[in-house]
Design a protein around this motif. Structure first.
Motif, PDB file in Angstrom:
ATOM      1  N   ASP A  12       0.812  -1.218   0.000  1.00 23.86           N
ATOM      2  CA  ASP A  12       0.000   0.000   0.000  1.00 23.86           C
ATOM      3  C   ASP A  12       0.850   1.275   0.000  1.00 23.86           C
ATOM      4  OD1 ASP A  12       0.904  -0.209   2.591  1.00 23.86           O
ATOM      5  OD2 ASP A  12      -1.059  -0.002   3.536  1.00 23.86           O
ATOM      6  N   ASP A  16       1.348   3.609  -7.938  1.00 20.32           N
ATOM      7  CA  ASP A  16       0.546   2.823  -8.875  1.00 20.32           C
ATOM      8  C   ASP A  16       1.362   2.339 -10.061  1.00 20.32           C
ATOM      9  OD1 ASP A  16      -1.734   3.051  -7.335  1.00 20.32           O
ATOM     10  OD2 ASP A  16      -2.506   4.775  -8.445  1.00 20.32           O
ATOM     11  N   ASN A  68      -6.192   0.414 -18.248  1.00 19.48           N
ATOM     12  CA  ASN A  68      -6.355   0.626 -16.807  1.00 19.48           C
ATOM     13  C   ASN A  68      -7.336   1.763 -16.504  1.00 19.48           C
ATOM     14  OD1 ASN A  68      -5.805  -0.182 -14.199  1.00 19.48           O
ATOM     15  ND2 ASN A  68      -4.004   1.115 -13.999  1.00 19.48           N
ATOM     16  N   THR A  92      -3.300  -2.524 -11.098  1.00 19.52           N
ATOM     17  CA  THR A  92      -4.679  -2.392 -11.558  1.00 19.52           C
ATOM     18  C   THR A  92      -5.611  -2.970 -10.492  1.00 19.52           C
ATOM     19  OG1 THR A  92      -5.036  -4.558 -12.591  1.00 19.52           O
ATOM     20  CG2 THR A  92      -3.866  -2.913 -13.912  1.00 19.52           C
ATOM     21  N   SER A  93      -6.879  -2.756 -10.692  1.00 24.73           N
ATOM     22  CA  SER A  93      -7.873  -3.386  -9.821  1.00 24.73           C
ATOM     23  C   SER A  93      -8.441  -4.639 -10.483  1.00 24.73           C
ATOM     24  CB  SER A  93      -8.999  -2.403  -9.506  1.00 24.73           C
ATOM     25  OG  SER A  93      -9.619  -1.983 -10.714  1.00 24.73           O
ATOM     26  N   ARG A 101      -4.028 -11.260  -9.388  1.00 28.12           N
ATOM     27  CA  ARG A 101      -4.117  -9.816  -9.585  1.00 28.12           C
ATOM     28  C   ARG A 101      -3.428  -9.487 -10.905  1.00 28.12           C
ATOM     29  NH1 ARG A 101      -2.432  -5.101  -5.320  1.00 28.12           N
ATOM     30  NH2 ARG A 101      -3.087  -3.386  -6.655  1.00 28.12           N
TER      31      ARG A 101
END
Length: 150
Positions: A12, A16, A68, A92-93, A101
C-alpha cells in the motif's frame, strides 16, 4: 527476480506505476530497480502480468493507461523523445479468471535513436519471460522485418 529484491516495503506504500528494470548509464544493459522489486515482493496474492512491447512511439504506454482506465498512469510524452526507459509495472484493480491480480508491464520502445539492437533484445526477452500474456503493439500491420527484428 523477486528473490533479488533486497528492500522490503508494504504494497500500500508503493506507487501505482513503478520501475523494475532500468537501462545502465551507457544504455547497453539492464539493471534491477530494488525499490520496484520490493513493491512486487510486497504483493500478497498471485499475479498475472500483461506486457506490451513494440517500436518506439507506437502507443504502448497509452494503450496500457487506456486498459487501466487511467490518464495518469504510464507516462506519455508530447515530444518525439522516448519517455519510457526500461520496464515499468502498473497496478490495476483487475483480477484474472484464476483469481490472480492483473498487473500491466510497459516497456521501452524498440529502435530508439542511439540504442543498439542487443539492448532491444534484452528488453524483449525480459518482457517475454515475465509476462503471462505479451502484446506486440504496432501502429500498422506487423511487417516481416519487425518479426525478424524480434
Amino acid at each position: 527476480l523477486l528473490v533479488l529484491a533486497a528492500g522490503h516495503c508494504r504494497a500500500d506504500s508503493c506507487p501505482d506505476v513503478f520501475q523494475i528494470i532500468r537501462p545502465d548509464d551507457a544504455h547497453a544493459s539492464l539493471e534491477l530497480v530494488e525499490d520496484g522489486l520490493g513493491c512486487l515482493e510486497a504483493l500478497d496474492s498471485p499475479i498475472s502480468l500483461v506486457g506490451v512491447v513494440g517500436s518506439v512511439h507506437t502507443g504502448k504506454s497509452f494503450l496500457l493507461s487506456a486498459l487501466n482506465h487511467s490518464t495518469s498512469g504510464f507516462t506519455i510524452g508530447p515530444t518525439h523523445e522516448a519517455t519510457t526507459m526500461g520496464i515499468w509495472i502498473g497496478m490495476t484493480s483487475m483480477m484474472g479468471a484464476d483469481g490472480s491480480r492483473v498487473l500491466l508491464l510497459d516497456t521501452e520502445g524498440f529502435s530508439a535513436a542511439g540504442v543498439n539492437e542487443a539492448f532491444d533484445a534484452q528488453i524483449f526477452a525480459t518482457a517475454l519471460m515475465l509476462s503471462s500474456h505479451l502484446v506486440y503493439n504496432s501502429v500498422k500491420l506487423i511487417t516481416a522485418a519487425e518479426v525478424e527484428y524480434l
